[in-house]
Design a protein around this motif. Structure first.
Motif, PDB file in Angstrom:
ATOM      1  N   SER A  54       0.823  -1.221   0.000  1.00  0.00           N
ATOM      2  CA  SER A  54       0.000   0.000   0.000  1.00  0.00           C
ATOM      3  C   SER A  54       0.851   1.263   0.000  1.00  0.00           C
ATOM      4  CB  SER A  54      -0.932   0.010   1.222  1.00  0.00           C
ATOM      5  OG  SER A  54      -1.819  -1.090   1.185  1.00  0.00           O
ATOM      6  N   ARG A  55       2.147   1.136   0.325  1.00  0.00           N
ATOM      7  CA  ARG A  55       3.039   2.302   0.336  1.00  0.00           C
ATOM      8  C   ARG A  55       3.636   2.582  -1.042  1.00  0.00           C
ATOM      9  NH1 ARG A  55       2.341   4.473   5.355  1.00  0.00           N
ATOM     10  NH2 ARG A  55       4.457   5.320   5.422  1.00  0.00           N
ATOM     11  N   LEU A  56       3.449   1.659  -1.965  1.00  0.00           N
ATOM     12  CA  LEU A  56       4.040   1.823  -3.302  1.00  0.00           C
ATOM     13  C   LEU A  56       3.214   2.794  -4.132  1.00  0.00           C
ATOM     14  CD1 LEU A  56       4.813  -1.914  -4.204  1.00  0.00           C
ATOM     15  CD2 LEU A  56       6.431  -0.189  -3.391  1.00  0.00           C
ATOM     16  N   PRO A  57       3.795   3.346  -5.205  1.00  0.00           N
ATOM     17  CA  PRO A  57       2.984   4.095  -6.177  1.00  0.00           C
ATOM     18  C   PRO A  57       1.871   3.190  -6.702  1.00  0.00           C
ATOM     19  CG  PRO A  57       5.323   4.403  -6.605  1.00  0.00           C
ATOM     20  CD  PRO A  57       5.235   3.344  -5.550  1.00  0.00           C
ATOM     21  N   ASN A  58       0.706   3.807  -7.012  1.00  0.00           N
ATOM     22  CA  ASN A  58      -0.476   3.012  -7.323  1.00  0.00           C
ATOM     23  C   ASN A  58      -0.279   2.008  -8.454  1.00  0.00           C
ATOM     24  OD1 ASN A  58      -1.882   4.163  -5.270  1.00  0.00           O
ATOM     25  ND2 ASN A  58      -3.017   5.625  -6.541  1.00  0.00           N
TER      26      ASN A  58
ATOM     27  N   LEU B   7      -7.600  -8.000  -0.009  1.00  0.00           N
ATOM     28  CA  LEU B   7      -8.470  -6.836  -0.259  1.00  0.00           C
ATOM     29  C   LEU B   7      -8.682  -6.017   1.017  1.00  0.00           C
ATOM     30  CD1 LEU B   7      -9.949  -6.122  -3.028  1.00  0.00           C
ATOM     31  CD2 LEU B   7      -8.919  -8.377  -2.937  1.00  0.00           C
ATOM     32  N   ARG B   8      -8.688  -6.692   2.139  1.00  0.00           N
ATOM     33  CA  ARG B   8      -8.935  -5.983   3.403  1.00  0.00           C
ATOM     34  C   ARG B   8      -7.780  -5.085   3.795  1.00  0.00           C
ATOM     35  NH1 ARG B   8     -10.125  -8.855   9.313  1.00  0.00           N
ATOM     36  NH2 ARG B   8     -10.657  -6.937  10.429  1.00  0.00           N
ATOM     37  N   HIS B   9      -6.564  -5.534   3.566  1.00  0.00           N
ATOM     38  CA  HIS B   9      -5.399  -4.823   4.107  1.00  0.00           C
ATOM     39  C   HIS B   9      -4.630  -4.014   3.067  1.00  0.00           C
ATOM     40  CE1 HIS B   9      -6.007  -6.688   7.981  1.00  0.00           C
ATOM     41  NE2 HIS B   9      -6.092  -7.874   7.402  1.00  0.00           N
ATOM     42  N   THR B  10      -5.142  -3.970   1.839  1.00  0.00           N
ATOM     43  CA  THR B  10      -4.534  -3.101   0.826  1.00  0.00           C
ATOM     44  C   THR B  10      -5.297  -1.782   0.813  1.00  0.00           C
ATOM     45  OG1 THR B  10      -3.958  -5.053  -0.481  1.00  0.00           O
ATOM     46  CG2 THR B  10      -3.832  -2.918  -1.583  1.00  0.00           C
ATOM     47  N   ASN B  11      -4.668  -0.753   1.309  1.00  0.00           N
ATOM     48  CA  ASN B  11      -5.340   0.553   1.457  1.00  0.00           C
ATOM     49  C   ASN B  11      -4.503   1.657   0.817  1.00  0.00           C
ATOM     50  OD1 ASN B  11      -7.627  -0.316   3.127  1.00  0.00           O
ATOM     51  ND2 ASN B  11      -6.023  -0.796   4.611  1.00  0.00           N
ATOM     52  N   PRO B  12      -4.545   1.756  -0.514  1.00  0.00           N
ATOM     53  CA  PRO B  12      -3.742   2.787  -1.186  1.00  0.00           C
ATOM     54  C   PRO B  12      -4.340   4.178  -0.990  1.00  0.00           C
ATOM     55  CG  PRO B  12      -5.137   1.656  -2.767  1.00  0.00           C
ATOM     56  CD  PRO B  12      -5.333   0.945  -1.461  1.00  0.00           C
ATOM     57  N   ALA B  13      -3.519   5.187  -1.140  1.00  0.00           N
ATOM     58  CA  ALA B  13      -3.996   6.576  -1.087  1.00  0.00           C
ATOM     59  C   ALA B  13      -4.596   6.921  -2.441  1.00  0.00           C
ATOM     60  CB  ALA B  13      -2.839   7.510  -0.766  1.00  0.00           C
ATOM     61  N   VAL B  14      -5.846   7.382  -2.456  1.00  0.00           N
ATOM     62  CA  VAL B  14      -6.547   7.709  -3.710  1.00  0.00           C
ATOM     63  C   VAL B  14      -6.996   9.161  -3.655  1.00  0.00           C
ATOM     64  CG1 VAL B  14      -8.420   7.078  -5.266  1.00  0.00           C
ATOM     65  CG2 VAL B  14      -7.365   5.317  -3.837  1.00  0.00           C
ATOM     66  N   ARG B  15      -6.611   9.940  -4.662  1.00  0.00           N
ATOM     67  CA  ARG B  15      -6.988  11.352  -4.702  1.00  0.00           C
ATOM     68  C   ARG B  15      -8.344  11.519  -5.362  1.00  0.00           C
ATOM     69  NH1 ARG B  15      -1.882  11.174  -6.848  1.00  0.00           N
ATOM     70  NH2 ARG B  15      -0.178  11.865  -5.475  1.00  0.00           N
ATOM     71  N   GLY B  16      -9.063  12.553  -4.939  1.00  0.00           N
ATOM     72  CA  GLY B  16     -10.322  13.025  -5.528  1.00  0.00           C
ATOM     73  C   GLY B  16     -10.979  12.130  -6.559  1.00  0.00           C
ATOM     74  N   ASN B  17     -10.838  12.498  -7.844  1.00  0.00           N
ATOM     75  CA  ASN B  17     -11.522  11.801  -8.930  1.00  0.00           C
ATOM     76  C   ASN B  17     -10.684  10.686  -9.557  1.00  0.00           C
ATOM     77  OD1 ASN B  17     -13.790  13.453  -8.700  1.00  0.00           O
ATOM     78  ND2 ASN B  17     -12.798  15.067  -9.913  1.00  0.00           N
ATOM     79  N   GLU B  18      -9.602  10.333  -8.916  1.00  0.00           N
ATOM     80  CA  GLU B  18      -8.720   9.299  -9.445  1.00  0.00           C
ATOM     81  C   GLU B  18      -9.408   7.938  -9.400  1.00  0.00           C
ATOM     82  OE1 GLU B  18      -4.123   7.768  -8.586  1.00  0.00           O
ATOM     83  OE2 GLU B  18      -5.167   9.073  -7.176  1.00  0.00           O
ATOM     84  N   VAL B  19      -9.209   7.144 -10.445  1.00  0.00           N
ATOM     85  CA  VAL B  19      -9.764   5.792 -10.471  1.00  0.00           C
ATOM     86  C   VAL B  19      -9.055   4.958  -9.404  1.00  0.00           C
ATOM     87  CG1 VAL B  19     -10.069   3.686 -11.829  1.00  0.00           C
ATOM     88  CG2 VAL B  19     -10.351   5.926 -12.910  1.00  0.00           C
ATOM     89  N   HIS B  20      -9.839   4.248  -8.628  1.00  0.00           N
ATOM     90  CA  HIS B  20      -9.264   3.461  -7.547  1.00  0.00           C
ATOM     91  C   HIS B  20      -8.387   2.350  -8.131  1.00  0.00           C
ATOM     92  CE1 HIS B  20      -8.793   1.181  -3.853  1.00  0.00           C
ATOM     93  NE2 HIS B  20      -9.418   2.153  -3.185  1.00  0.00           N
ATOM     94  N   PRO B  21      -7.138   2.242  -7.680  1.00  0.00           N
ATOM     95  CA  PRO B  21      -6.230   1.251  -8.274  1.00  0.00           C
ATOM     96  C   PRO B  21      -6.660  -0.198  -8.049  1.00  0.00           C
ATOM     97  CG  PRO B  21      -5.222   2.289  -6.348  1.00  0.00           C
ATOM     98  CD  PRO B  21      -6.451   3.077  -6.670  1.00  0.00           C
ATOM     99  N   MET B  22      -7.555  -0.428  -7.078  1.00  0.00           N
ATOM    100  CA  MET B  22      -8.011  -1.796  -6.809  1.00  0.00           C
ATOM    101  C   MET B  22      -9.256  -2.165  -7.606  1.00  0.00           C
ATOM    102  SD  MET B  22      -5.911  -3.218  -4.702  1.00  0.00           S
ATOM    103  CE  MET B  22      -6.817  -4.579  -3.989  1.00  0.00           C
ATOM    104  N   LEU B  23      -9.856  -1.195  -8.313  1.00  0.00           N
ATOM    105  CA  LEU B  23     -11.095  -1.459  -9.050  1.00  0.00           C
ATOM    106  C   LEU B  23     -10.890  -2.533 -10.114  1.00  0.00           C
ATOM    107  CD1 LEU B  23     -14.036  -0.912  -9.728  1.00  0.00           C
ATOM    108  CD2 LEU B  23     -13.297   1.032 -11.142  1.00  0.00           C
ATOM    109  N   SER B  24      -9.813  -2.423 -10.870  1.00  0.00           N
ATOM    110  CA  SER B  24      -9.566  -3.405 -11.938  1.00  0.00           C
ATOM    111  C   SER B  24      -9.385  -4.810 -11.355  1.00  0.00           C
ATOM    112  CB  SER B  24      -8.334  -3.003 -12.750  1.00  0.00           C
ATOM    113  OG  SER B  24      -7.174  -2.943 -11.914  1.00  0.00           O
ATOM    114  N   ILE B  25      -8.785  -4.883 -10.160  1.00  0.00           N
ATOM    115  CA  ILE B  25      -8.605  -6.190  -9.502  1.00  0.00           C
ATOM    116  C   ILE B  25      -9.955  -6.764  -9.084  1.00  0.00           C
ATOM    117  CG2 ILE B  25      -7.595  -7.320  -7.463  1.00  0.00           C
ATOM    118  CD1 ILE B  25      -5.295  -5.286  -7.659  1.00  0.00           C
ATOM    119  N   LEU B  26     -10.810  -5.907  -8.520  1.00  0.00           N
ATOM    120  CA  LEU B  26     -12.152  -6.351  -8.137  1.00  0.00           C
ATOM    121  C   LEU B  26     -12.917  -6.852  -9.351  1.00  0.00           C
ATOM    122  CD1 LEU B  26     -14.579  -6.699  -6.255  1.00  0.00           C
ATOM    123  CD2 LEU B  26     -15.037  -4.249  -6.482  1.00  0.00           C
ATOM    124  N   GLU B  27     -12.825  -6.129 -10.462  1.00  0.00           N
ATOM    125  CA  GLU B  27     -13.553  -6.527 -11.671  1.00  0.00           C
ATOM    126  C   GLU B  27     -13.043  -7.858 -12.219  1.00  0.00           C
ATOM    127  OE1 GLU B  27     -15.062  -2.285 -13.540  1.00  0.00           O
ATOM    128  OE2 GLU B  27     -13.002  -2.931 -13.970  1.00  0.00           O
TER     129      GLU B  27
END
Length: 924
Positions: A573-577, A624-644
């Protein structure tokens, strides 16, 4: 049971229950006899069986039935039958001889004692019983049992005597106490040294002392007290008598704790108990472990009894005289058997809590020597046997004891200082010829206090870490195991000393690759270090991913794997998205591949094995529970593609394993964490997910879908485009839910459904209240909630009360006009019924601690409409019966008025709860 069975049928049922070798027939007989006991016919049947006295089994069943009916169904008898029941029971008692079986005597004596308490028209029953039975040698035994049980049963929650009747009985028993004491002395004089009589007399005296019917000031130089001390001093006293005398002394000390009016007696009793030290030492020498345990219990209660005095009188001066009791207790802690030491643990927890709250260094210093001795003894007790091979197995009582030692050390170590304790353990390891088991025990204690060590400590900790990293290959596995755990506990120190991190990680990776339980400790330690050292761990990502790829090659449980995944995800979660997404996809693929293979082939799941879908789903949930990346405003959530990517697989799991509740629960748990992770951007999976949930719930009523529904409402209900679909989901859930709950005992048999359903409804009230309150289903939901008020299941009742609390909160002044108007209509329609059900549930159904949740509902109702609240409360109180089942007044007019004023006049939930509990006591 619609009609009374014949006595012959009952005899056959009893015979089948006790003697039939066919378990099916035996179970049928058990069910039939239970139905008989619940029916009104059982009063007469039991009476007839006891009169006939055909055999032991039928007599025991009859005696137990009579006792059960008086205890639980006394209201079934009209008041006109009470005297005949009393006369029958007195007749049965008079027929008891020394040959009568003890279990039948106990049941009949319980029946008589409960009748004494319930039957308000039976005046001075103790005197009546003593006049009737004290002269007959055969009847003295049951009379002593009855006199013992009467004080014990006075606080029985089954009898529901009520505060007024209980007060009346207390006063009556105090008046009878002198006569009872005289009778007990006569029994002792008549029986001489008979142990059975001595035991019954001491038990009876203890029972009356326990409820303060006999006052402390009345027992100075008491013969029975002298007898108890004498028995404890005598090394030849039989174990049963020793146990009874110990119980008496513990009760005496507990009574002493609550009073300060007898200072001379206080000193006398303290010195008398301290004088038992020689008797304790004798029991140790004779290896009479049960007697040793009794003495330890007495000494511990002595210290607990004087603890408040000990602290209050030592704040500004020297230690109070009673501090000597701690030395006596520590003598017991030093016993070779750890079970003896364990008895004292609650005392040390109390002492540490009180010292922590008082926060007085002068006072704390008085107790440092005692805690130092305690920790020294705990180290010795924590040692394994010298010939022990391997690790302590899960389920071993010694492992449970060591966990308690860990908790106690953590609680008390502040008194001597964590650093001092840590250093003392380290120095003990420097002594010559130290054995492996003492080394392991010292490391174990160090691991319990390691997190309290200041991170700038540079004297001892570096040496400890270096020693662990350089353990010889032939080191005992238990020492290596505890050393690895100690490294994990030092994670915060390691975070401040990153130069040691690489060596620690190498050591843990090496430990992960070993066998015999060591990898599980390494996994735990690595998880702790990942969590604490996250800023220093990003450069080790490639190594962590290699670990993730090799998880199944390590000798660790799936729980340890999940812990490792948690630690790795914290670092990712500390890495770039972009890097994080790539790494998490890689980790997920390691779990998805075998899960997809299970979906494609027809393999029978084996719980906890690789063929179990839960094995892989739990790992994905952890990621999924413990991956908590920093997401700005309107940025697409980096975990969305994984969920899909994962969702189609989970959808297939829902289909394939739809009838398996456990798999469904874990899959819903994964979806919950996935939705929480991605948040409102998870909308693409919402519609197909809801359709599948609704379809599967209609088929199987798995409550996990209701819980998952509450998560969806929490995340998406404020989105206007989702609100209607989510309300449709609730509508679809309602039909199968209500079908299940509306059958007889439906609410009681399905508390999890009640819990999850009303949690779901509360979410609607929190996220889209207006739409929910305007929906046509609100009336049926409220009606169901009204019925569920009396459900005494802890979680289910909390959810129901939270629903009403949230519902009524919608009518507060700060809410919108529309919402307030909707709520006023609901209160007009259901308010009186709600208050009636709340009061009835509090009085007759719920446990005392659950009344607090009822108070929260009342506070909200009062805040919305104080006038109606007062009227509804008055009406509900007036509807309660004013007499209990024994004919005693439960609530006077004055008490009703006072209770009403107290509840309506209370402003806070805590004050309302307190007033409501006082009111409820009138009926309990």
């Amino acid at each position: 049971m619609n009609s009374a069975p014949s006595t012959e049928q009952v005899y056959q049922g009893v015979y089948a229950f006790y003697n039939n070798s066919n378990t099916v027939e035996q179970q049928k007989a058990s069910q039939w006899l239970c139905e008989l006991q619940k029916s009104v016919y059982s009063w007469q049947i039991a009476d007839e069986l006891l009169q006939e006295k055909r055999d032991f089994q039928s007599c025991y069943f009859a005696a137990q039935t009579i006792r059960s009916k008086i205890q639980n169904s006394f209201h079934e008898l009209p008041a006109s039958s009470h005297e005949s029941l009393r006369d029958s029971l007195m007749s049965y008692i008079s027929q008891i001889t020394l040959e009568t079986d003890g279990v039948i005597v106990t049941q009949l004596c319980l029946a008589v004692s409960d009748l004494c308490l319930l039957m308000s028209t039976w005046r001075r029953p103790v005197s009546t019983l003593m006049e009737r039975f004290s002269q007959s040698p055969d009847s003295v035994w049951p009379l002593l049992v009855i006199l013992t049980l009467i004080p014990e049963e006075i606080h029985s929650r089954y009898l529901r005597l009520g505060a007024n009747r209980r007060k009346e009985l207390h006063q009556e028993l105090k008046l009878e106490s002198s006569g009872v004491q005289e009778f007990l002395l006569v029994c002792l004089q008549t029986a001489g040294q008979d142990p059975a009589t001595q035991m019954r007399v001491i038990k009876c005296f203890t029972s009356w002392l326990n409820i303060h019917a006999i006052e402390l000031c009345d027992i100075k130089d008491n013969v029975i007290m002298g007898l108890a001390f004498g028995l404890l001093h005598n090394g030849d006293t039989c174990l049963q008598l020793h146990e009874v005398a110990s119980d008496f002394l513990c009760t005496l000390l507990q009574c002493l704790e609550g009073t300060t009016t007898v200072p001379t007696m206080e000193v006398q009793i303290f010195n008398s108990v301290m004088a038992l030290e020689d008797a304790y030492n004798m029991s140790v020498a004779q290896e009479a472990i049960d007697k040793t345990l009794n003495f330890c219990r007495i000494f511990t209660v002595l210290a607990e009894c004087f603890l408040t005095r000990m602290l209050e009188n030592s704040v500004y001066s020297g230690p109070h005289y009673s501090i000597k009791a701690l030395d006596l207790v520590l003598n017991c802690v030093g016993h070779y058997d750890y079970e003896v030491a364990e008895i004292t643990f609650n005392l040390w927890f109390r002492l540490s809590e009180d010292l922590y709250n008082l926060n007085n260094d002068h006072l704390t210093n008085h107790f440092k020597p005692h805690i130092e001795r305690l920790i020294g003894a705990l180290v010795r007790h924590s040692q394994m046997e010298p010939d022990h091979e391997g690790l302590i197995e899960e389920g071993d009582l010694f492992l449970d004891f060591r966990r308690k030692v860990s908790e106690l050390t953590k609680d008390t170590v502040f008194i001597v200082g964590s650093s001092n304790c840590f250093k003392q353990m380290f120095f003990s390891l420097q002594e010559g010829s130290v054995t492996w088991e003492s080394t392991e025990a010292a490391l174990f204690i160090m691991s319990t206090v390691a997190k309290n060590i200041l991170t700038d400590e540079n004297d001892v900790v570096p040496k400890v870490v270096e020693a662990i990293l350089n353990l010889p290959e032939n080191t005992h596995i238990a020492v290596r195991y505890t050393s690895v755990l100690l490294l994990g506990e030092l994670c915060e120190w390691i975070e401040k000393h990153p130069e040691s991190l690489q060596a620690v990680l190498n050591f843990l990776l090496y430990s992960l690759q070993q066998k015999s339980g060591l990898p599980s400790a390494a996994a735990t330690a690595l998880q702790s270090i990942c969590a604490a050292c996250r800023d220093h761990m990003t450069c080790h990502v490639s190594g962590l991913l290699q670990i993730a790829n090799s998880l199944d090659s390590f000798d660790i449980t799936n729980d340890s794997v999940i812990g490792l995944l948690k630690g790795i995800c914290i670092i990712l979660s500390r890495l770039p998205n972009e890097e994080m997404t790539k790494a998490v996809k890689e980790m997920c693929s390691y779990q998805l591949t075998p899960l997809c293979q299970l979906l494609e082939c027809d393999v029978k799941p084996e719980r906890g094995k690789r063929s179990d879908p839960v094995f892989w789903i739990d790992r994905l949930a952890a990621i999924l529970r413990h991956t908590n990346p920093a997401v700005r405003g309107n940025e697409v959530h980096p975990m969305l593609s994984i969920l899909e990517e994962i969702w189609p697989v989970m959808s297939s799991v829902f289909v394939k394993y739809q009838s398996d509740l456990r798999v469904m629960e874990r899959t819903c748990r994964f979806v919950r964490y996935a939705i929480r992770c991605v948040g409102k951007q998870a909308t693409p999976v919402l519609e197909p997910l809801v359709k599948q949930m609704v379809h599967l719930y209609a088929m199987y009523q798995h409550t996990c879908f209701l819980y998952l529904g509450s998560i969806l409402v929490d995340e998406f209900a404020k989105n206007s485009s989702c609100t209607k679909g989510l309300l449709d989901m609730l509508q679809a859930f309602i039909e199968p839910t209500f079908t299940m709950l509306q059958v007889e005992n439906g609410l009681r048999n399905h508390p999890d459904t009640v819990d999850d359903f009303f949690r779901l409804c509360s979410r609607y009230l929190q996220r889209s209240p207006v739409e929910f309150l305007q929906s046509p289903m609100i009336t049926s939901i409220i009606q169901c909630a009204l019925l569920a008020c009396s459900l005494d299941h802890h979680d289910a009742n909390i959810s129901v009360m939270k629903f009403f609390t949230n519902l009524l909160h919608c009518g507060r002044q700060e809410e919108s006009e529309v919402m307030r108007r909707l709520l006023q209509d609901i209160i007009a329609t259901h308010g009186e019924a709600l208050m009636m059900n709340l009061i009835n549930a509090s009085v007759f159904c719920l446990q005392s601690h659950q009344v607090t949740d009822v108070a929260d509902v009342m506070v909200e109702l009062k805040a919305v409409d104080e006038a109606k609240f007062s009227l509804f409360l008055q009406s509900a109180m007036n509807a309660l019966p004013n007499k209990n089942s024994g004919g005693c007044v439960a609530m006077t007019e004055a008490q009703l008025k006072d209770s009403h004023q107290l509840i309506t006049g209370s402003e806070t939930p805590k004050a309302v709860a307190h007033a409501l509990k006082d009111f409820v006591k009138l009926y309990r």
